[in-house]
Design a protein around this motif. Structure first.
Motif, mmCIF file in Angstrom:
data_model
loop_
_atom_site.group_PDB
_atom_site.id
_atom_site.type_symbol
_atom_site.label_atom_id
_atom_site.label_comp_id
_atom_site.label_asym_id
_atom_site.label_seq_id
_atom_site.Cartn_x
_atom_site.Cartn_y
_atom_site.Cartn_z
ATOM 1 N N ARG A 177 -3.544 19.622 -3.129
ATOM 2 C CA ARG A 177 -4.883 19.183 -2.732
ATOM 3 C C ARG A 177 -5.342 17.960 -3.509
ATOM 4 N N LEU A 178 -4.658 17.632 -4.600
ATOM 5 C CA LEU A 178 -5.014 16.472 -5.410
ATOM 6 C C LEU A 178 -4.310 15.192 -4.961
ATOM 7 N N ILE A 179 -3.547 15.263 -3.879
ATOM 8 C CA ILE A 179 -2.751 14.125 -3.432
ATOM 9 C C ILE A 179 -3.633 12.973 -2.953
ATOM 10 N N GLU A 180 -3.046 11.779 -2.928
ATOM 11 C CA GLU A 180 -3.723 10.597 -2.385
ATOM 12 C C GLU A 180 -4.065 10.846 -0.921
ATOM 13 N N SER A 181 -5.103 10.187 -0.421
ATOM 14 C CA SER A 181 -5.440 10.307 0.994
ATOM 15 C C SER A 181 -4.400 9.575 1.840
ATOM 16 N N TRP A 182 -4.193 10.087 3.043
ATOM 17 C CA TRP A 182 -3.261 9.431 3.952
ATOM 18 C C TRP A 182 -3.872 8.128 4.449
ATOM 19 N N ASN A 183 -3.009 7.104 4.661
ATOM 20 C CA ASN A 183 -3.489 5.783 5.076
ATOM 21 C C ASN A 183 -2.528 5.211 6.116
ATOM 22 N N HIS A 184 -3.066 4.738 7.223
ATOM 23 C CA HIS A 184 -2.252 4.141 8.286
ATOM 24 C C HIS A 184 -1.407 2.981 7.777
ATOM 25 N N PHE A 185 -1.887 2.278 6.767
ATOM 26 C CA PHE A 185 -1.211 1.061 6.305
ATOM 27 C C PHE A 185 -0.179 1.312 5.204
ATOM 28 N N GLU A 186 0.172 2.583 4.961
ATOM 29 C CA GLU A 186 1.204 2.889 3.966
ATOM 30 C C GLU A 186 2.490 2.122 4.267
ATOM 31 N N GLY A 187 3.069 1.550 3.216
ATOM 32 C CA GLY A 187 4.321 0.819 3.351
ATOM 33 C C GLY A 187 4.148 -0.629 3.760
ATOM 34 N N LEU A 188 2.899 -1.063 3.954
ATOM 35 C CA LEU A 188 2.626 -2.422 4.409
ATOM 36 C C LEU A 188 1.797 -3.179 3.383
ATOM 37 N N LEU A 219 3.679 7.519 -0.245
ATOM 38 C CA LEU A 219 5.114 7.249 -0.215
ATOM 39 C C LEU A 219 5.755 7.619 -1.545
ATOM 40 N N PRO A 220 6.966 8.176 -1.510
ATOM 41 C CA PRO A 220 7.675 8.490 -2.754
ATOM 42 C C PRO A 220 8.286 7.234 -3.370
ATOM 43 N N GLY A 221 8.674 7.349 -4.619
ATOM 44 C CA GLY A 221 9.429 6.285 -5.267
ATOM 45 C C GLY A 221 8.601 5.267 -6.023
ATOM 46 N N TYR A 222 7.308 5.484 -6.150
ATOM 47 C CA TYR A 222 6.460 4.556 -6.899
ATOM 48 C C TYR A 222 6.121 5.175 -8.253
ATOM 49 N N HIS A 223 6.551 4.490 -9.315
ATOM 50 C CA HIS A 223 6.450 5.023 -10.672
ATOM 51 C C HIS A 223 5.521 4.159 -11.527
ATOM 52 N N LEU A 224 5.115 4.681 -12.664
ATOM 53 C CA LEU A 224 4.263 3.929 -13.571
ATOM 54 C C LEU A 224 5.006 2.726 -14.132
ATOM 55 N N SER A 225 4.263 1.644 -14.324
ATOM 56 C CA SER A 225 4.769 0.488 -15.057
ATOM 57 C C SER A 225 4.703 0.782 -16.556
ATOM 58 N N ALA A 226 5.204 -0.143 -17.364
ATOM 59 C CA ALA A 226 5.089 0.027 -18.815
ATOM 60 C C ALA A 226 3.620 0.125 -19.215
ATOM 61 N N ASN A 227 2.780 -0.683 -18.591
ATOM 62 C CA ASN A 227 1.348 -0.624 -18.880
ATOM 63 C C ASN A 227 0.762 0.709 -18.429
ATOM 64 N N GLY A 228 1.237 1.204 -17.304
ATOM 65 C CA GLY A 228 0.770 2.496 -16.820
ATOM 66 C C GLY A 228 1.143 3.629 -17.753
ATOM 67 N N LEU A 238 2.521 13.497 -6.406
ATOM 68 C CA LEU A 238 3.145 12.176 -6.403
ATOM 69 C C LEU A 238 3.624 11.780 -7.796
ATOM 70 N N GLU A 239 4.717 10.995 -7.831
ATOM 71 C CA GLU A 239 5.367 10.669 -9.108
ATOM 72 C C GLU A 239 4.415 10.045 -10.120
ATOM 73 N N ARG A 240 3.584 9.103 -9.661
ATOM 74 C CA ARG A 240 2.726 8.377 -10.601
ATOM 75 C C ARG A 240 1.711 9.302 -11.262
ATOM 76 N N ILE A 282 0.876 -1.177 0.000
ATOM 77 C CA ILE A 282 0.000 0.000 0.000
ATOM 78 C C ILE A 282 0.909 1.220 0.000
ATOM 79 N N TYR A 283 1.041 1.866 -1.148
ATOM 80 C CA TYR A 283 2.051 2.916 -1.263
ATOM 81 C C TYR A 283 1.533 4.293 -0.868
ATOM 82 N N GLY A 284 0.234 4.548 -0.962
ATOM 83 C CA GLY A 284 -0.323 5.799 -0.471
ATOM 84 C C GLY A 284 0.442 7.019 -0.945
#
Length: 211
Positions: A82-93, A26-35, A59-61, A22-24
């Motif tokens: 203001r367009l950012i993803e919502s914060w989530n307790h489970f980020e990184g898990l 978090l930085p460092g998550y990029h589009l895949s080739a399909n993305g 966010l990068e994606r 669950i990346y929420g």
């Protein structure tokens, strides 16, 4: 000048996330080739539309999804926090039982209230910041169209707000596929319609396209 303005909420494309984290925010998550193909499909969709303003989550994606649209239309990408993803307790898990975070009792209190929700940013707060960002976009594109690249949950609670529905919901029932476009049409400053389409349908799996 027309008094009809359309603000499109474009969900980012597929992310390279082989471990199912669950990346929420978090930085460092990029589009895949399909993305990246989904982002190109979005650029194709907007190429012949009167889009004059382009905004993106930081966010990068989201920025990577916005880039082909910007290049096709010759527009700058304006970052709007203001367009950012919502914060989530489970980020990184990983979420779930087995090797997921639910096997740890310390996480259980974050699941007690699905209406707020207890695991992250309150739905009403997400909708409020999104509506404020869309108002900025509507004013920037008055009489024409704007695109805001953002994330699934913010798009979905904004749509539910616009349609007068309760904000708590089953996440599996969201109609907001990767690379999809949810469009809000205004007459003057009054919202008069909401529409949904998936320009990247060829790149989206059958299950995700239904969401």
């Amino acid at each position: 000048m027309s008094d009809t303005t359309i603000v499109h909420l474009l969900r980012h494309g597929e992310v390279d996330n082989p471990h199912g984290i669950i990346y929420g925010r978090l930085p460092g998550y990029h589009l895949s080739a399909n993305g990246r193909a989904m982002a190109e499909a979005a650029a194709d969709y907007f190429a012949d539309r009167p889009v004059v303003a382009l905004f993106s989550s930081p966010l990068e994606r989201a920025q990577e999804t916005a880039r082909p649209v910007a290049e096709r239309l010759g527009l700058p990408i304006v970052i709007d926090d203001r367009l950012i993803e919502s914060w989530n307790h489970f980020e990184g898990l990983k979420f779930g039982v087995g090797d997921g975070s639910l096997r740890r009792p310390a996480h259980w209190p974050h699941l007690i209230n699905p209406f707020r929700p207890s695991w992250g940013e309150p739905y009403h707060d997400v909708a409020a910041r999104m509506i404020a960002a869309m108002e900025t976009a509507r004013e920037a594109a008055a009489g024409r169209e704007a695109v805001c690249v953002t994330h699934q949950l913010p798009i979905w609670v904004t749509r539910r707000t616009a349609e007068g529905r309760r904000l708590w919901h089953n996440p599996a029932m969201r109609e907001c596929a990767l690379g999809s476009v949810t469009s809000f049409t205004y007459s003057g400053d009054h919202l008069v319609g909401v529409a949904y389409t998936v320009p990247a349908r060829r790149q989206v799996t059958q299950d995700d396209a239904a969401q």
